[in-house]
Design an enzyme around this catalytic site. Sequence first.
Site, PDB file in Angstrom:
ATOM      1  N   SER A 166       0.801  -1.226   0.000  1.00  0.00           N
ATOM      2  CA  SER A 166       0.000   0.000   0.000  1.00  0.00           C
ATOM      3  C   SER A 166       0.837   1.280   0.000  1.00  0.00           C
ATOM      4  CB  SER A 166      -0.942   0.012   1.207  1.00  0.00           C
ATOM      5  OG  SER A 166      -0.205   0.099   2.416  1.00  0.00           O
ATOM      6  N   LYS A 207       0.433   4.666   6.866  1.00  0.00           N
ATOM      7  CA  LYS A 207      -0.090   5.524   5.792  1.00  0.00           C
ATOM      8  C   LYS A 207       0.533   6.920   5.891  1.00  0.00           C
ATOM      9  CE  LYS A 207      -2.992   2.182   4.836  1.00  0.00           C
ATOM     10  NZ  LYS A 207      -2.876   1.358   3.604  1.00  0.00           N
TER      11      LYS A 207
END
Length: 303
Positions: A166, A207
């Site tokens: 990701s 993230k």
Amino acid sequence: MAFDSEDKKTDFDAWADEMTYAEEKEIKKQEKLQQKQDKKAEKAAKKAAKKNAKSGDAAENSEEAVQGTSAGETAEASEISQVAENTEAAENTDSAEGTEASDEKDESNKDNVNTDYVKEKKTKAPEEINIVKELFSLIIYIGVVIIICYCIITYVGQRTTVNGRSMENTLHDGDNLWIDKFTYHFKDPERFDIVVFPYEDDVYYIKRIIGLPGERVQILADGTIMINGKRLVESYGKEIILESGTAAEERTLAEDEYFVLGDNRNDSRDSRWADVGDISKDIIIGKAVFRLSPLSKFGKIDK
């Protein structure tokens, strides 16, 4: 000297007149010898007096005997034999005192040697090992190490491993990172920081922060990110966003919320999806600041 009759006195005077020169010389010799003996006895008496009281008493008696003998130096020739006897007695006394002082000195040295030997032997005796004390010290040491490690992991930082794609092309699957948990105790997270936070039990996400508390965030259909109605200029996205998710409509972040996205925008579970949503500050664990491995990419992680 008393005389019983005048005849006896006359006989003594006659004897004195008839005394030869050799006899007079012998008397003077005896007197000089006596003076030497007197000095020797006096020195020995003083030396013995310094060592102990007993020797001092003997020295005093010897000195009195010497003084008595000196007072009789002018006596008649008949008393010369008595002087010789006194001199011999003084010599015997000095010899006895010297022998006694020597014996006491030897005994004192013997005692000193024995005492030193005993002390040295006691000093060199091996110390007994107290197992209980050593075990207690080891337990304390281990406890201190555990506490230090706990403080480091809880408040300073920890190592973590990236699992998934990701965050490509910034981070890759299998990268080992060092997470700074200390900085956010003193300052708020900033835009573009890479943060770690829990998703569910034993699962953590990593993230990048895009929206800050109080801002209005929206992702347009063409993939453009809007912050407070203005286009966000950034170059971290791997590709154009294809799905806006819940961010298709503009929403305002709360005072302690952050909007996060993965750099691999089309292969990331982030704030665009309801199961993740906006991230509150109190659940952010820390900031990824350093890549430990692979060694080819070892070093600081840039925003």
